[in-house]
Design a protein around this motif. Structure first.
Motif: not given
Length: 124
Positions: A30-38, A19-26, A1-8
């Motif tokens: 892993x998709x829900x975890x990614x959503x939380x981090x984003x 986030x919009x794509x992952x909004x309904x993740x169970x 799961x690649x998550x990078x800092x938001x700089x721009x």
């Protein structure tokens, strides 16, 4: 799961799309975890990039945001689905729904934490 800092702002926009794509993740996936981090990264970026006083109620924050960004009530109507709905929100005759809060957060970058705060509605 690649998550990078938001700089721009471009990074921010890409994160909002994800986030919009992952909004309904169970929940618990892993998709829900990614959503939380984003969401955490986006909120941190937004607080740094567009600091807003947490004073004031959601309607005041929306109006201030519209003033700062040059948006109009017609822009709000387009986002929320109708002129009457936008008018009712701004005149405090209708409360924001969770769906409206999500749209304002996703499309306009207003912190959901501010928008979920309770506020007084005017009697009809």
């Amino acid at each position: 799961m690649d998550i990078n800092p938001i700089k721009t702002d471009a990074d921010h926009k890409n994160a909002l799309r994800e986030i919009d794509r992952l909004w309904t993740a169970p929940e618990g996936s892993p998709e829900s975890d990614r959503l939380d981090m984003l969401v955490t990264l986006v909120e941190a970026y937004e607080q740094k990039r567009w600091p807003m006083e947490e004073e004031g109620d959601p309607v005041e924050i929306i109006l201030a945001h519209m003033d700062v960004t040059g948006r109009t009530q017609a822009d709000l109507a387009n986002l929320l689905g109708s002129r009457s709905r936008a008018s009712e929100i701004l005149s405090r005759k209708r409360a924001l729904t969770l769906e409206m809060i999500h749209k304002l957060h996703k499309e306009w970058g207003i912190s959901a934490n501010i928008l979920v705060q309770p506020y007084k509605l005017d009697a009809a």
